[in-house]
Design an enzyme around this catalytic site. Structure first.
Site, mmCIF file in Angstrom:
data_model
loop_
_atom_site.group_PDB
_atom_site.id
_atom_site.type_symbol
_atom_site.label_atom_id
_atom_site.label_comp_id
_atom_site.label_asym_id
_atom_site.label_seq_id
_atom_site.Cartn_x
_atom_site.Cartn_y
_atom_site.Cartn_z
ATOM 1 N N TYR A 67 0.822 -1.213 0.000
ATOM 2 C CA TYR A 67 0.000 0.000 0.000
ATOM 3 C C TYR A 67 0.860 1.269 0.000
ATOM 4 C CZ TYR A 67 -4.557 -2.079 -0.120
ATOM 5 O OH TYR A 67 -5.683 -2.742 -0.560
ATOM 6 N N ARG A 70 1.956 1.831 -3.454
ATOM 7 C CA ARG A 70 0.846 2.342 -4.270
ATOM 8 C C ARG A 70 0.543 3.811 -3.927
ATOM 9 N NH1 ARG A 70 -4.064 -1.531 -3.831
ATOM 10 N NH2 ARG A 70 -4.789 -0.397 -5.664
ATOM 11 N N ASP A 104 -7.675 5.765 -5.776
ATOM 12 C CA ASP A 104 -6.756 6.906 -5.931
ATOM 13 C C ASP A 104 -7.559 8.214 -5.876
ATOM 14 O OD1 ASP A 104 -7.642 7.777 -8.583
ATOM 15 O OD2 ASP A 104 -6.554 6.092 -9.445
ATOM 16 N N HIS A 119 -15.070 1.899 -3.363
ATOM 17 C CA HIS A 119 -14.098 1.043 -2.680
ATOM 18 C C HIS A 119 -13.171 1.784 -1.721
ATOM 19 C CE1 HIS A 119 -14.721 -1.986 -6.199
ATOM 20 N NE2 HIS A 119 -15.670 -2.045 -5.294
ATOM 21 N N CYS A 127 -8.331 2.512 12.341
ATOM 22 C CA CYS A 127 -7.867 1.520 13.302
ATOM 23 C C CYS A 127 -8.703 0.246 13.167
ATOM 24 C CB CYS A 127 -8.004 2.103 14.708
ATOM 25 S SG CYS A 127 -7.525 0.930 15.996
ATOM 26 N N CYS A 147 -2.228 2.683 15.832
ATOM 27 C CA CYS A 147 -3.240 3.659 16.250
ATOM 28 C C CYS A 147 -2.717 4.488 17.430
ATOM 29 C CB CYS A 147 -4.510 2.916 16.647
ATOM 30 S SG CYS A 147 -5.765 3.981 17.355
ATOM 31 N N ALA A 231 -8.789 5.452 -22.712
ATOM 32 C CA ALA A 231 -9.705 6.468 -22.191
ATOM 33 C C ALA A 231 -9.181 7.886 -22.415
ATOM 34 C CB ALA A 231 -9.948 6.217 -20.706
HETATM 35 P P1 NAD Z 1 -9.420 -4.137 -13.375
HETATM 36 O O1 NAD Z 1 -7.971 -4.120 -13.054
HETATM 37 O O2 NAD Z 1 -10.212 -5.333 -13.123
HETATM 38 O O3 NAD Z 1 -9.646 -3.788 -14.919
HETATM 39 C C1 NAD Z 1 -9.064 -2.694 -15.522
HETATM 40 C C2 NAD Z 1 -9.701 -2.518 -16.888
HETATM 41 O O4 NAD Z 1 -9.174 -1.333 -17.478
HETATM 42 C C3 NAD Z 1 -9.437 -3.663 -17.871
HETATM 43 O O5 NAD Z 1 -10.667 -4.085 -18.437
HETATM 44 C C4 NAD Z 1 -8.508 -3.038 -18.929
HETATM 45 O O6 NAD Z 1 -8.733 -3.561 -20.218
HETATM 46 C C5 NAD Z 1 -8.926 -1.583 -18.860
HETATM 47 N N1 NAD Z 1 -7.914 -0.612 -19.283
HETATM 48 C C6 NAD Z 1 -6.576 -0.634 -19.052
HETATM 49 N N2 NAD Z 1 -5.981 0.463 -19.559
HETATM 50 C C7 NAD Z 1 -6.969 1.216 -20.102
HETATM 51 C C8 NAD Z 1 -7.013 2.486 -20.751
HETATM 52 N N3 NAD Z 1 -5.881 3.205 -20.951
HETATM 53 N N4 NAD Z 1 -8.200 2.964 -21.165
HETATM 54 C C9 NAD Z 1 -9.344 2.253 -20.989
HETATM 55 N N5 NAD Z 1 -9.379 1.053 -20.368
HETATM 56 C C10 NAD Z 1 -8.204 0.549 -19.930
HETATM 57 O O7 NAD Z 1 -9.977 -2.873 -12.601
HETATM 58 P P2 NAD Z 1 -11.389 -2.582 -11.989
HETATM 59 O O8 NAD Z 1 -12.451 -3.118 -12.873
HETATM 60 O O9 NAD Z 1 -11.367 -1.163 -11.653
HETATM 61 O O10 NAD Z 1 -11.476 -3.437 -10.637
HETATM 62 C C11 NAD Z 1 -10.437 -3.939 -9.856
HETATM 63 C C12 NAD Z 1 -10.358 -3.399 -8.447
HETATM 64 O O11 NAD Z 1 -9.065 -2.875 -8.322
HETATM 65 C C13 NAD Z 1 -11.265 -2.285 -8.038
HETATM 66 O O12 NAD Z 1 -11.915 -2.684 -6.887
HETATM 67 C C14 NAD Z 1 -10.361 -1.092 -7.699
HETATM 68 O O13 NAD Z 1 -10.736 -0.553 -6.438
HETATM 69 C C15 NAD Z 1 -9.001 -1.685 -7.575
HETATM 70 N N6 NAD Z 1 -7.879 -0.903 -8.127
HETATM 71 C C16 NAD Z 1 -7.862 0.468 -8.075
HETATM 72 C C17 NAD Z 1 -6.804 1.186 -8.612
HETATM 73 C C18 NAD Z 1 -6.811 2.697 -8.547
HETATM 74 O O14 NAD Z 1 -7.417 3.260 -7.639
HETATM 75 N N7 NAD Z 1 -6.177 3.387 -9.502
HETATM 76 C C19 NAD Z 1 -5.764 0.507 -9.230
HETATM 77 C C20 NAD Z 1 -5.780 -0.898 -9.262
HETATM 78 C C21 NAD Z 1 -6.860 -1.575 -8.710
HETATM 79 ZN ZN ZN Z 2 -7.382 2.379 17.835
#
Ligand code: NAD
Ligand code: ZN
Length: 251
Positions: A67, A70, A104, A119, A127, A147, A231
């Site tokens: 974490y 990240r 994020d 999420h 804590c 904590c 995207a």
């Molecule tokens: P996922 O990892 O399951 O899927 C990511 C999707 O994004 C894939 O289908 C992939 O093809 C697509 N993708 C990759 N690059 C792309 C781009 N440039 N443009 C468009 N699409 C693109 O992610 P999810 O469905 O969000 O779920 C997984 C879990 O992981 C979630 O619960 C989330 O909270 C967590 N997560 C969050 C982060 C973050 O906050 N940035 C990062 C990793 C995982």
């Molecule tokens: Zn505590």
């Protein structure tokens, strides 16, 4: 011939209540890896084996190292044109509600407000024993952090695999899905539940589903429009097309 950017713009201009659902793919172009991608140093661990209450109970130090790494990546990252375009659409009231699975803060930093964060948030810790919670600006220095009130471990305030989402937050998201007559689904594999059901609710109510992803997903089979693109490349084009059509209507 009408291309998919124009088709997306036209659907959005015809719709009255548009919402957006984003997943980790929207932050990929900002340098934050998705769960279903390669993470270099961390690729030998599966996220499903680190983002769980079980992993934390067994090895809190390892989970916190992951974490912290990240958090550092996210802190150094910048919102990309996809986050920025969504914020513009939201501020123009074209998009009514933004729902994200991301932990994020790139949507916030791009200027989006009132985001439904399904999420949780990686920069908030809580804590595991008492009610203490805190917003961090940097990864904790001591790992695992403790904590200040009771000495138990702190954990990231995110939803781990096998945990339930806050009923209040998920209800809010589904109420928005019920209201929507169109949804933009961006960068999500659609396999994480219940978030993956949100586009289906819109579809079942007769709304339009526009999906943006670099590959097909479980949502593609029922999407009205699938844009196989990054995207950050396609969203600004859709935005420009919307503006162009609006201008042409006002001359
Ligand atoms: P996922 O990892 O399951 O899927 C990511 C999707 O994004 C894939 O289908 C992939 O093809 C697509 N993708 C990759 N690059 C792309 C781009 N440039 N443009 C468009 N699409 C693109 O992610 P999810 O469905 O969000 O779920 C997984 C879990 O992981 C979630 O619960 C989330 O909270 C967590 N997560 C969050 C982060 C973050 O906050 N940035 C990062 C990793 C995982
Ligand atoms: Zn505590």
């Amino acid at each position: 011939m009408i291309n998919s950017v124009e088709a997306a713009a036209k659907i959005l201009l015809r719709s009255k209540y548009i919402i957006a659902l984003t997943g980790s793919g929207i932050s990929a172009e900002s340098g934050i890896p998705t769960f279903r991608g390669k993470d270099g140093l961390w690729s030998k661990y599966k996220p499903e084996e680190l983002a769980t209450p079980y992993a934390f109970a067994r090895n809190p130090k390892l989970v916190w190292e992951w974490y912290s790494w990240r958090m550092k990546l996210i802190k150094e990252a910048k919102p990309n044109p996809a986050h920025i375009t969504l914020a513009k659409l939201q501020n123009m009231r074209i998009i009514k509600t933004l729902i994200t699975q991301n932990i994020d803060d790139l949507h916030e930093r791009a200027g989006s407000r009132d985001i439904i964060k399904l999420h949780g948030d990686i920069f908030t810790v809580r804590c595991i024993n008492c009610i203490f919670t805190q917003k961090l600006t940097n990864p904790p220095i001591e790992i695992p952090p403790k904590c200040p009130r009771c000495g138990a471990y702190l954990r990231p305030d995110v939803v781990w695999f096998g945990e339930s989402l806050s009923p209040e937050i998920i209800n809010k998201a589904f109420i928005e899905a019920e209201k929507a007559d169109a949804i933009l689904v961006i960068g999500t594999s659609g396999v994480v539940m219940p978030a993956g059901l949100i586009p289906k609710v819109v579809k079942d109510n007769g709304g339009k589903v526009i999906e943006i992803n670099i590959e097909e997903t479980v949502i593609t089979s029922y999407a009205d429009l699938f844009l196989k693109s990054k995207a950050g490349e396609i969203l600004p084009k859709i935005f420009e097309k919307i503006m162009e059509i609006r201008r042409s209507r006002h001359v």
